[in-house]
Design an enzyme around this catalytic site. Sequence first.
Site, PDB file in Angstrom:
ATOM      1  N   GLU A  15       0.131  -2.479  -7.186  1.00  0.00           N
ATOM      2  CA  GLU A  15      -0.746  -1.529  -7.865  1.00  0.00           C
ATOM      3  C   GLU A  15      -0.032  -0.237  -8.223  1.00  0.00           C
ATOM      4  O   GLU A  15      -0.247   0.316  -9.297  1.00  0.00           O
ATOM      5  CB  GLU A  15      -1.944  -1.195  -6.963  1.00  0.00           C
ATOM      6  N   GLY A  69       0.825  -1.194   0.000  1.00  0.00           N
ATOM      7  CA  GLY A  69       0.000   0.000   0.000  1.00  0.00           C
ATOM      8  C   GLY A  69       0.863   1.248   0.000  1.00  0.00           C
ATOM      9  O   GLY A  69       2.093   1.184   0.042  1.00  0.00           O
ATOM     10  N   GLY A 108      -7.517  -1.951  -3.762  1.00  0.00           N
ATOM     11  CA  GLY A 108      -7.120  -3.287  -4.193  1.00  0.00           C
ATOM     12  C   GLY A 108      -6.692  -4.196  -3.065  1.00  0.00           C
ATOM     13  O   GLY A 108      -6.247  -5.319  -3.315  1.00  0.00           O
ATOM     14  N   GLY A 153       2.096   5.021   1.491  1.00  0.00           N
ATOM     15  CA  GLY A 153       2.191   5.806   2.713  1.00  0.00           C
ATOM     16  C   GLY A 153       3.481   5.574   3.466  1.00  0.00           C
ATOM     17  O   GLY A 153       4.377   4.851   3.015  1.00  0.00           O
TER      18      GLY A 153
END
Length: 503
Positions: free
Chosen positions: A293, A268, A387, A270
């Site tokens: 992604e 992810g 996702g 961040g």
Amino acid sequence: MDKRIRHAGLAAKVMTAAKAAERVDHGMTIGMSGFTGAGYPKAVPQALAARMVATHERGEPFRVRVLTGASTAPELDGALARADGIDLRLPYQSDPELRARINRGEMDYLDIHLSHVAQYAWFGFFGKIDLAVIEAAAIMPDGSLLASSSVGNNKTWLDLADKVIVEVNHWQPLELDGMHDIYYGTALPPHRKPIPLLRPDDRIGERYLRLDPAKVIAVVETNAPDRNSAFAPLDDCSRQIAGHLIEFFRHEIAKGRLLPQLLPLQSGVGNIANAVLAGLRDGGFSGLSAFTEVIQDGMLELLEDDVLSVASATSFSLSPAGIERFLGKIDFFRQRIILRTQEISNHPELVRRLGCIAMNGMVETDLYGNINSTHVAGTSIINGIGGSGDFARNGFLSCFLTPSTAKHGAVSCIVPMVSHVDHTEHDVSVIVTEQGLADLRGLSPRQRAKVVIERCAHPSYRPLLQDHFDRAMHHSRGKHTPHLLQEALSWHQRFLDSGDMRP
């Protein structure tokens, strides 16, 4: 004819964004490019928003349904939301104005898995796609498009839409040519065939997006950057979370359950994600790959340092420094980054077959490993599931990461019962906070509760969680998954009432 518009017929359709926006009608369903603030149309949505405002001032309705790849930026989501011009939005968003209107009930929002969007569109679940508004870096001589900094669902929108508006963005580097891999081998059931991708670095598609020039009703030239925000400096909490996960990877390698090269990484976006990537670099790992992604700053650094050999994704999510780094060595990165359609980057069968290690953030987890990654107090959407579910359900390892508390300690991210479930306990392998790591594999619900409390909860909440669990064990009629239903969401209610989950 400009070097970016190499098709004579389409060069003749160049017009202003305002003129292009005049071709949009109330009630249309529009597929727009864009994924995590990259590759979205910059000018037409703003011109459309201005037209919507003027129409509303005359007392006439003007709203459209907007389908994208994922989040976009203020020039698209923000502008259309402020103009009260969106009737339905899907599948993922992050704009504050858009979010506020969703949570006030002023528009509908459909939060679905990113891997589902393209196939649902092909199945007809969203109705007819009237228009596609797609950003490209260039139009090729045959009318095909050199995609820009994201691919997302562009292929699907171009294939299904009745009409197309192309924004050719001169800010997007032409050196992107060769980075994209657009696969056209998908089909509807029962005619599907296996996708011939065996490794993250396999190329199975085409360099450009196919486009029927007869569909194009306007071409708009722009020169505007993608949305980019600087990442905050890595903090101690993020580093501690990353350290626990890296230590876990080493343990799994020692046990023979992971190779030294791990398995393809999904991450992810961040601070915590970048901290994990930095930990892999500092920990001496090499020969890694990513099937994910988005490409973020940390992955660029791993590619430069040869820790990561290849990164497959559908988009970028870079800070200003990351963009400068990328543009400065774009020829280097073009050999190591592959941008695919999101129906491939997020495809559940590929995630399962490649054995991805999924690392995603969350809002909260309960004692048994159910994860809320989208809502505050069960009702207010934050961004969406994105996702994460595609990878959590199907990955080799499904890891969820969060600080143990939020709001300066007023909120525990470990709660008796989550207020909203995005990922069930059946899809979660590992939970990590700065306090420690809970490996939930092979554990019953009661065993899970024990390790989550001991290893992940903040010390100020650990006694409260233990007390709740002990009383649930004593009073619950069913001891398989003990609950005190009358207290299950009392922590959230206490926070809403007093601003603090603690009594």
